[in-house]
Design a protein around this motif. Structure first.
Motif, PDB file in Angstrom:
ATOM      1  N   ALA B  77     -23.542 -64.237   9.041  1.00 34.46           N
ATOM      2  CA  ALA B  77     -22.226 -63.990   9.619  1.00 34.46           C
ATOM      3  C   ALA B  77     -22.306 -64.282  11.100  1.00 34.46           C
ATOM      4  CB  ALA B  77     -21.813 -62.532   9.386  1.00 34.46           C
ATOM      5  N   ASN B  78     -21.926 -65.501  11.452  1.00 35.58           N
ATOM      6  CA  ASN B  78     -22.000 -65.912  12.844  1.00 35.58           C
ATOM      7  C   ASN B  78     -23.402 -65.690  13.395  1.00 35.58           C
ATOM      8  OD1 ASN B  78     -20.968 -65.816  15.909  1.00 35.58           O
ATOM      9  ND2 ASN B  78     -19.523 -66.808  14.548  1.00 35.58           N
ATOM     10  N   GLY B  79     -24.349 -66.307  12.745  1.00 38.83           N
ATOM     11  CA  GLY B  79     -25.748 -66.091  13.075  1.00 38.83           C
ATOM     12  C   GLY B  79     -26.344 -65.180  12.031  1.00 38.83           C
ATOM     13  N   GLU B  80     -27.660 -65.251  11.893  1.00 38.00           N
ATOM     14  CA  GLU B  80     -28.288 -64.480  10.832  1.00 38.00           C
ATOM     15  C   GLU B  80     -28.543 -63.037  11.247  1.00 38.00           C
ATOM     16  OE1 GLU B  80     -31.442 -66.382   8.161  1.00 38.00           O
ATOM     17  OE2 GLU B  80     -32.558 -64.820   9.197  1.00 38.00           O
ATOM     18  N   SER B  81     -28.313 -62.143  10.327  1.00 38.19           N
ATOM     19  CA  SER B  81     -28.682 -60.744  10.552  1.00 38.19           C
ATOM     20  C   SER B  81     -29.610 -60.338   9.430  1.00 38.19           C
ATOM     21  CB  SER B  81     -27.447 -59.847  10.533  1.00 38.19           C
ATOM     22  OG  SER B  81     -26.587 -60.189  11.586  1.00 38.19           O
ATOM     23  N   HIS B  96     -29.473 -58.128  14.631  1.00 41.62           N
ATOM     24  CA  HIS B  96     -28.392 -59.118  14.673  1.00 41.62           C
ATOM     25  C   HIS B  96     -28.798 -60.271  15.579  1.00 41.62           C
ATOM     26  CE1 HIS B  96     -25.770 -56.578  12.470  1.00 41.62           C
ATOM     27  NE2 HIS B  96     -25.581 -55.687  13.418  1.00 41.62           N
ATOM     28  N   ARG B  97     -28.597 -61.481  15.072  1.00 39.63           N
ATOM     29  CA  ARG B  97     -28.874 -62.655  15.892  1.00 39.63           C
ATOM     30  C   ARG B  97     -27.591 -63.457  16.061  1.00 39.63           C
ATOM     31  NH1 ARG B  97     -32.842 -61.996  12.459  1.00 39.63           N
ATOM     32  NH2 ARG B  97     -34.925 -61.582  13.257  1.00 39.63           N
TER      33      ARG B  97
END
Lengths: 359, 138, 220
Positions: B77-81, B96-97
């Motif tokens: 989600a908008n970058g990997e978490s 969160h990334r």
């Protein structure tokens, strides 16, 4: 009016989890408790989109550029889906009379409830004739719009502190928003331009809690402007070790040493660049090898030169040589006087013999 | 042009591994307290690791002590978490990334299931509706 | 009303200009005045004694005479510590060197800021002890004039404000830095016209005394 924000976001392909994650990051960034992220997400998702009026005065549109060209695919812009931006000259389709009408309708319909964003300084010289929109001076427009505003957000260094238009000799008599109003809730978001995440952070805080975030004595949100660039700088250890780049192309510069001697204003600049970074976290001025200009500080333009270290004289010394000559001359003059006195005393000296003493 | 062509070589001295600050141990106690609360009242808790003065060594130490659990969740989600369970059931390590892969925030979440993993009733409803639609078309 | 940055820019600009101007004027004035005073030539035949000369005295006066260290340890040890500490803080802190380089072209390597920080704390501690001693000892207190208290304060303030600026104590860094620079400027202005001028006359006057007494065959 559209429905809750979450539906608008869903239509744009932004999922609930993306939004939750964004809110969690935002809350963490603003040093709010972790539970605030969820509260924020719930409040924002259901928000009824407050009216926002954005007035541009003596500005360069850099602040608008900063916010509209933030993260790809404009995650910060998401926050703009949460507000109803009823007047923004650069972004709105309407022009001329229609634009003015939109402004007045928004003010009338949301009296006492709308947020007012101002970018650019306000010229007071020549009765404000230096900057007019629709035949009215900036001051007149601002005073009218501020009347019914719930709060004013001064966006960028110009609106916050006067910025470049106010730089010496300030030909237009530019002032900041807080120079004009003392009885309004104002939040300053200085920076040239300000960091997009800071702008959205303040908006999100207002939308969630209905209040402005905690501010410092310069009306800046403490969460972002609480510490200096220097204190958060990854090059700080080099400063402490006394390792400095002396030019922009020497060994020290290549090894990423401290830029203090090249005029970095990090020690006196309160902003979040070192932690938030720019261009979606890609880099920031010091990381790209240039010292901080101090663009978010009042009167940064007249701070004695961007390339002069803070411990160097801001201006070349002018009276030093003259003073030295005058000092030497006074010294010689005094010594001549002393010698004359001594000579006089010598010539006035009378020898005393035993006969005199027995008198 | 590649970045290597630029003769700038920035040495990121992210606090040159100053070692343990001593701030990680109290965190373990706080996590244990949060677990007790979860068991007694069902109340969840979160610790924002980015907001605490922890060195990379502290984080490593903490991660090492908490260990690895059985579940590892990845969220795109908008970058990997990543939301990974630790060896301690109910304690989740959430990272969160952003889209560049840089860590934006890190949390320790004490919950039966992390908040982000749960599906929202509204989303489930949307899913169910589209499934109904799909079935009726068959 | 000036804001912090304007204040800082003023002390870095016009303030520094004025302070250095007055400093140079005062120093040259007093040096010319003092060294042109002259004395009558001593017409007596010089007597020679070992250790009796201007140069000997310059060095000997840096050491406590026998027994004095025990009688007045604070004066000697405290005095030494704070003078050396001051020298380290003033001349070996990188930003200070940068200023001197900018003004004179001379440059030398500095010390890591943690060392300078430690030196500042030690210097301040020594200065406070020396002051307490001056207050406590009746003889010292009796001999002290306004000038003694005043010069102690103008010497102490730059160290204190500089250290507080670095440590981010009490005031925002920008304002504290500006106050620090202002306090140094006050020191520069005051120095030529008070007993602080010993920074320039110390060795000259020692040499003079040593020379006069050396002529009489007395090692002082």
């Amino acid at each position: 009016m559209q429905g809750p924000l979450i539906d608008t976001l869903a239509r744009q392909g932004i999922t609930r989890r993306t939004f939750l994650k964004y809110c969690a990051t935002l809350a963490s960034m603003m040093a709010l408790p972790p539970s605030a992220g969820l509260a924020m997400a719930e409040a924002l998702a259901a928000t009824r989109r407050p009216s926002v009026i954005w007035l541009p005065f003596q500005e360069c549109t850099g602040c608008t550029e900063s916010i509209t060209r933030s993260h790809s695919p404009t995650l910060e812009a998401m926050i703009f889906d949460m507000i109803s931006l009823d007047y923004q000259e650069t972004l709105m389709a309407a022009a001329g009379f229609q634009a003015e009408e939109a402004l007045h309708n928004a003010m009338k319909d949301n009296m006492g409830k709308y947020l007012l964003i101002v970018d650019g300084s306000i010229p007071l010289g020549l009765d404000g004739a230096y900057s007019c929109i629709g035949g009215r001076s900036n001051l007149e427009i601002l005073k009218e719009a501020a009347e019914g505003a719930a709060a004013i957000i001064a966006m960028g260094s110009c609106a916050s502190f006067g910025g470049i238009p106010k730089a010496n000799p300030n030909p237009t008599g530019a002032v900041s928003v807080s120079d004009i109003f003392t009885d309004k809730p104002i939040v300053n978001i200085p920076g040239c331009p300000p960091i997009p995440a800071v702008i959205t952070g303040v908006l999100a805080h207002y939308l969630t809690f209905g209040t402005l975030p905690e501010l410092d004595d310069k009306k800046r949100p403490k969460a972002f402007y609480g510490e200096t660039i220097h204190d958060r700088c990854y090059r700080r250890p080099f400063y402490d070790q006394g390792k400095f780049a002396k030019t922009f192309d020497d060994e020290g510069a290549r090894r990423g040493w401290c830029l203090f001697e090249l005029g970095c204003k990090g020690p006196v600049t309160y902003n979040a660049c070192a932690t938030e970074k720019w261009n979606g976290g890609t880099s920031w001025p010091v990381e790209s090898g240039h010292g901080c200009l101090g663009c978010s500080e009042p009167d940064f333009w007249d701070g004695g030169g961007f390339y002069k270290a803070l411990s160097m004289p801001a201006d070349p010394l002018k009276i030093g040589a003259v003073a030295a000559v005058v000092g030497a001359a006074v010294g010689v003059g005094v010594s001549v006087v002393n010698r004359v006195k001594k000579g006089a005393a010598k010539s006035a000296h009378e020898t005393t013999d035993l006969a005199d003493l027995e008198k | 042009m590649s970045l290597d062509a630029i003769p700038v070589h920035v040495i990121n001295t992210t606090p040159a591994e100053p070692g343990l600050s001593g701030n990680a141990l109290p965190l373990l106690r706080e996590i244990s307290e949060l677990l007790r609360r979860l068991l007694e009242t069902g109340e969840t808790g979160t610790i924002d690791l980015s907001a605490l003065p922890l060195t990379p060594a502290d984080l490593d130490w903490l991660q090492d002590k908490l260990g690895e659990g059985e579940i590892a969740v990845t969220l795109q989600a908008n970058g990997e978490s990543t939301l990974n369970e630790t060896a301690c059931s109910g304690v989740w390590w959430v990272v969160h990334r952003n889209t560049q892969g840089a860590v934006t925030t890190q949390f320790i979440e004490v919950a039966w299931v992390p908040e982000l993993v749960k599906a929202h009733p509204q989303d489930v409803k949307i899913g169910q509706e589209s499934l109904e639609l799909l079935i009726s078309d068959l | 009303m000036m804001n912090d940055l304007q204040f800082l820019t003023w002390v870095r600009g016009p303030g520094l200009d004025i302070a250095i101007g007055i400093f140079l004027l005062g120093v040259l004035w007093r040096l010319f005045e003092i060294y042109s005073l002259g004395r009558k030539p001593d017409l007596s035949a010089p007597r020679h004694a070992s250790g009796a000369s201007g140069l000997h005295t310059v060095f000997r006066r840096s050491l406590p005479p026998p027994g004095m260290l025990k009688r007045s340890p604070v004066s000697y040890i405290g005095g030494y510590v704070f003078h050396f500490g001051l020298a380290v803080v003033v001349f070996l802190f990188a930003p200070h060197i940068l200023l001197i380089t900018n003004l004179t072209g001379l440059s030398w390597p500095g010390l890591p800021s943690q060392f300078v920080d430690l030196a500042a704390v030690v210097t301040m501690a020594a200065m406070v002890v020396v002051l307490a001693d001056r207050i406590n000892k009746p003889a010292k207190r009796f001999l002290s004039t306004f000038e003694d208290w005043f010069t102690w304060a103008v010497t102490f303030l730059p160290v204190l404000t500089g250290w507080m600026a670095v440590q981010h104590l009490l005031l925002p860094y920008t304002l504290m830095l500006a106050i620090h620079i202002l306090s140094v400027e006050i020191l520069l202005v005051v120095l030529p016209f008070t007993k602080l001028f010993h920074a320039f006359t110390l060795f000259g006057s020692r040499w003079y005394n040593g020379r006069v007494n050396g002529h009489k065959g007395v090692p002082v």
